[in-house]
Design a protein around this motif. Structure first.
Motif, PDB file in Angstrom:
ATOM      1  N   GLY A  64     -54.199  26.281 -11.187  1.00 20.97           N
ATOM      2  CA  GLY A  64     -54.528  24.916 -10.568  1.00 20.97           C
ATOM      3  C   GLY A  64     -55.863  24.620 -10.859  1.00 20.97           C
ATOM      4  O   GLY A  64     -56.303  23.455 -10.568  1.00 20.97           O
ATOM      5  N   GLN A  65     -56.952  25.520 -11.110  1.00 26.92           N
ATOM      6  CA  GLN A  65     -58.225  25.197 -11.212  1.00 26.92           C
ATOM      7  C   GLN A  65     -58.808  25.396 -12.647  1.00 26.92           C
ATOM      8  O   GLN A  65     -58.591  26.379 -13.397  1.00 26.92           O
ATOM      9  N   LEU A  66     -59.449  24.129 -13.032  1.00 30.00           N
ATOM     10  CA  LEU A  66     -60.237  24.105 -14.282  1.00 30.00           C
ATOM     11  C   LEU A  66     -60.955  25.354 -14.376  1.00 30.00           C
ATOM     12  O   LEU A  66     -61.895  25.412 -13.822  1.00 30.00           O
ATOM     13  N   VAL A  67     -60.942  26.041 -15.681  1.00 35.98           N
ATOM     14  CA  VAL A  67     -61.967  27.234 -16.050  1.00 35.98           C
ATOM     15  C   VAL A  67     -63.023  26.791 -16.688  1.00 35.98           C
ATOM     16  O   VAL A  67     -63.069  25.926 -17.862  1.00 35.98           O
ATOM     17  N   GLY A  68     -64.182  27.126 -15.995  1.00 35.07           N
ATOM     18  CA  GLY A  68     -65.653  26.882 -16.788  1.00 35.07           C
ATOM     19  C   GLY A  68     -66.010  25.603 -16.777  1.00 35.07           C
ATOM     20  O   GLY A  68     -67.309  25.352 -17.150  1.00 35.07           O
ATOM     21  N   TYR A  69     -65.291  24.405 -16.062  1.00 34.15           N
ATOM     22  CA  TYR A  69     -65.788  23.078 -16.296  1.00 34.15           C
ATOM     23  C   TYR A  69     -65.167  22.528 -15.097  1.00 34.15           C
ATOM     24  O   TYR A  69     -64.434  22.806 -14.298  1.00 34.15           O
ATOM     25  N   ARG A  70     -65.925  21.394 -14.652  1.00 29.08           N
ATOM     26  CA  ARG A  70     -65.426  20.368 -13.796  1.00 29.08           C
ATOM     27  C   ARG A  70     -65.301  18.963 -14.281  1.00 29.08           C
ATOM     28  O   ARG A  70     -66.220  18.598 -15.146  1.00 29.08           O
ATOM     29  N   GLU A  71     -64.495  18.222 -13.927  1.00 30.47           N
ATOM     30  CA  GLU A  71     -64.107  17.081 -14.166  1.00 30.47           C
ATOM     31  C   GLU A  71     -64.664  15.951 -13.660  1.00 30.47           C
ATOM     32  O   GLU A  71     -64.467  15.930 -12.370  1.00 30.47           O
ATOM     33  N   LYS A  72     -65.298  15.024 -13.969  1.00 29.12           N
ATOM     34  CA  LYS A  72     -65.778  14.001 -13.539  1.00 29.12           C
ATOM     35  C   LYS A  72     -65.675  12.658 -14.042  1.00 29.12           C
ATOM     36  O   LYS A  72     -66.021  12.746 -15.247  1.00 29.12           O
ATOM     37  N   SER A  73     -64.928  11.549 -13.592  1.00 33.06           N
ATOM     38  CA  SER A  73     -64.528  10.515 -14.164  1.00 33.06           C
ATOM     39  C   SER A  73     -64.336  10.564 -15.714  1.00 33.06           C
ATOM     40  O   SER A  73     -64.748  10.043 -16.456  1.00 33.06           O
ATOM     41  N   GLY A  74     -63.296  11.383 -15.758  1.00 39.18           N
ATOM     42  CA  GLY A  74     -62.781  11.701 -17.068  1.00 39.18           C
ATOM     43  C   GLY A  74     -63.289  12.592 -18.045  1.00 39.18           C
ATOM     44  O   GLY A  74     -63.016  12.862 -19.152  1.00 39.18           O
ATOM     45  N   LYS A  75     -64.540  12.904 -17.626  1.00 37.67           N
ATOM     46  CA  LYS A  75     -65.714  13.977 -18.465  1.00 37.67           C
ATOM     47  C   LYS A  75     -65.561  15.158 -17.969  1.00 37.67           C
ATOM     48  O   LYS A  75     -65.388  15.400 -17.021  1.00 37.67           O
ATOM     49  N   LEU A  76     -65.691  16.380 -18.989  1.00 33.14           N
ATOM     50  CA  LEU A  76     -66.024  17.695 -18.497  1.00 33.14           C
ATOM     51  C   LEU A  76     -67.377  18.148 -18.491  1.00 33.14           C
ATOM     52  O   LEU A  76     -67.984  17.587 -19.467  1.00 33.14           O
ATOM     53  N   TYR A  77     -67.644  18.626 -17.544  1.00 27.37           N
ATOM     54  CA  TYR A  77     -69.069  19.199 -17.449  1.00 27.37           C
ATOM     55  C   TYR A  77     -68.987  20.634 -17.284  1.00 27.37           C
ATOM     56  O   TYR A  77     -68.388  21.295 -16.319  1.00 27.37           O
ATOM     57  N   GLU A  78     -69.626  21.664 -18.032  1.00 25.78           N
ATOM     58  CA  GLU A  78     -69.745  23.112 -17.954  1.00 25.78           C
ATOM     59  C   GLU A  78     -70.380  23.542 -16.471  1.00 25.78           C
ATOM     60  O   GLU A  78     -71.221  22.836 -16.141  1.00 25.78           O
ATOM     61  N   LEU A  79     -69.386  24.224 -15.931  1.00 20.58           N
ATOM     62  CA  LEU A  79     -70.142  24.810 -14.650  1.00 20.58           C
ATOM     63  C   LEU A  79     -71.384  25.824 -14.804  1.00 20.58           C
ATOM     64  O   LEU A  79     -71.653  26.212 -15.942  1.00 20.58           O
ATOM     65  N   LYS A  80     -71.973  26.066 -13.825  1.00 19.10           N
ATOM     66  CA  LYS A  80     -73.273  27.022 -13.805  1.00 19.10           C
ATOM     67  C   LYS A  80     -72.611  28.376 -14.006  1.00 19.10           C
ATOM     68  O   LYS A  80     -71.510  28.629 -13.642  1.00 19.10           O
ATOM     69  N   ASP A  81     -73.446  29.295 -14.531  1.00 19.72           N
ATOM     70  CA  ASP A  81     -73.131  30.658 -14.831  1.00 19.72           C
ATOM     71  C   ASP A  81     -72.481  31.287 -13.358  1.00 19.72           C
ATOM     72  O   ASP A  81     -71.627  32.057 -13.236  1.00 19.72           O
ATOM     73  N   SER A  82     -73.414  31.027 -12.468  1.00 16.41           N
ATOM     74  CA  SER A  82     -72.820  31.381 -10.954  1.00 16.41           C
ATOM     75  C   SER A  82     -71.536  31.068 -10.581  1.00 16.41           C
ATOM     76  O   SER A  82     -70.942  31.863 -10.024  1.00 16.41           O
ATOM     77  N   GLU A  83     -71.105  29.894 -10.972  1.00 16.00           N
ATOM     78  CA  GLU A  83     -69.848  29.222 -10.518  1.00 16.00           C
ATOM     79  C   GLU A  83     -68.684  29.563 -11.447  1.00 16.00           C
ATOM     80  O   GLU A  83     -67.679  30.093 -10.760  1.00 16.00           O
TER      81      GLU A  83
END
Length: 255
Positions: free
Chosen positions: A67-86
């Motif tokens: 249920g969790q997006l891998v490698g990205y965070r979604e905000k306002s319909g756009k995907l942003y890559e997570l930091k390496d630590s995340e």
């Protein structure tokens, strides 16, 4: 097998320069399922597997684990890559076993299995050791704990690699052709360990050429070619009565 899928791929694309490796992969892997990926070399199987734990970035679509997006965070319909630590935190829950065993050559079998829980999770040596000993027993290497990788056969090294992945207590195990680098007589021992894991309810995605294993242990099978899912279904149905000409042509060479 209820609730959300353990792995969900929606329109996953991946390219390397002009080479379009994954062309819109859609699939779901349910909790507790053994999911087999088969197909010719270069069909995108291993690339897809590496996208699941963000060793490769997807260029389009989305992949989620539990249920969790891998490698990205979604905000306002756009995907942003997570930091390496995340991303590293996400990877803790995903065990991966490669063709090549990637063991630390300067550590014993026991040391290899203990290392990640101590370094990544901050576990005490006593707790990590107790689990590592139990896991090495489970993969049939209780008598090899003090051996270094150079003192072990390929099949034994691969079983240490499986124990090492299990030491992080993952919810998902990825296997990238885990037997393809092994001498034929060593394959059975590794497949036996994977069978045992499947029986214990571990969710597994297995890229494999071992069609007997896929037929016997797999719950679902996907045949990939040219970066797309050509055919999918129950392994016994797909292998025994393939519907697509490309699947038939492939299986006629490997079965």
């Amino acid at each position: 097998m209820t609730g959300q899928p353990m792995v969900k791929a929606e329109g996953v694309h991946k390219s390397y320069g002009a080479a379009h490796i994954l062309r819109g992969i859609d699939l779901e892997v349910q909790n507790g399922e053994v999911f087999c990926l088969v197909g010719p070399s270069g069909s995108g199987k291993s690339t897809f597997l590496r996208c699941i734990n963000h060793l490769e970035r997807v260029d389009g679509g989305r992949l989620s684990v539990d249920g969790q997006l891998v490698g990205y965070r979604e905000k306002s319909g756009k995907l942003y890559e997570l930091k390496d630590s995340e991303v590293a935190v996400q990877r803790r829950d995903i065990g991966m076993v490669f063709q090549r065993f990637n063991l630390f050559p300067h550590m014993t079998a026991l040391g290899n299995v203990m290392e990640a829980p101590i370094q990544v999770k901050g576990e005490s040596k006593a707790v990590a050791r107790e689990r590592a000993e139990r896991l090495l027993d489970r993969v049939g290497l209780g008598d090899k704990m003090g051996n270094y990788p150079s003192q072990l056969s390929g099949g034994q090294q691969q079983r240490v690699a499986i124990a090492r992945a299990l030491a992080m207590e993952p919810k998902l195990m990825l296997f990238d052709e885990p037997t393809s680098a092994l001498d034929p007589e060593l394959v059975g021992d590794v497949l036996d360990v994977m069978r045992d894991l499947a029986e214990s309810g571990m969710t597994m995605i297995v890229v494999t050429h071992e069609m007997g294993f896929a037929r016997e242990v797999g719950d679902s099978l996907v045949f990939m070619d040219g970066g797309v899912v050509v055919e999918s279904g129950n392994p016994r149905d797909v292998l025994g009565n393939p519907q697509h000409d490309r699947t038939k042509a492939f299986l006629s060479k490997v079965l």
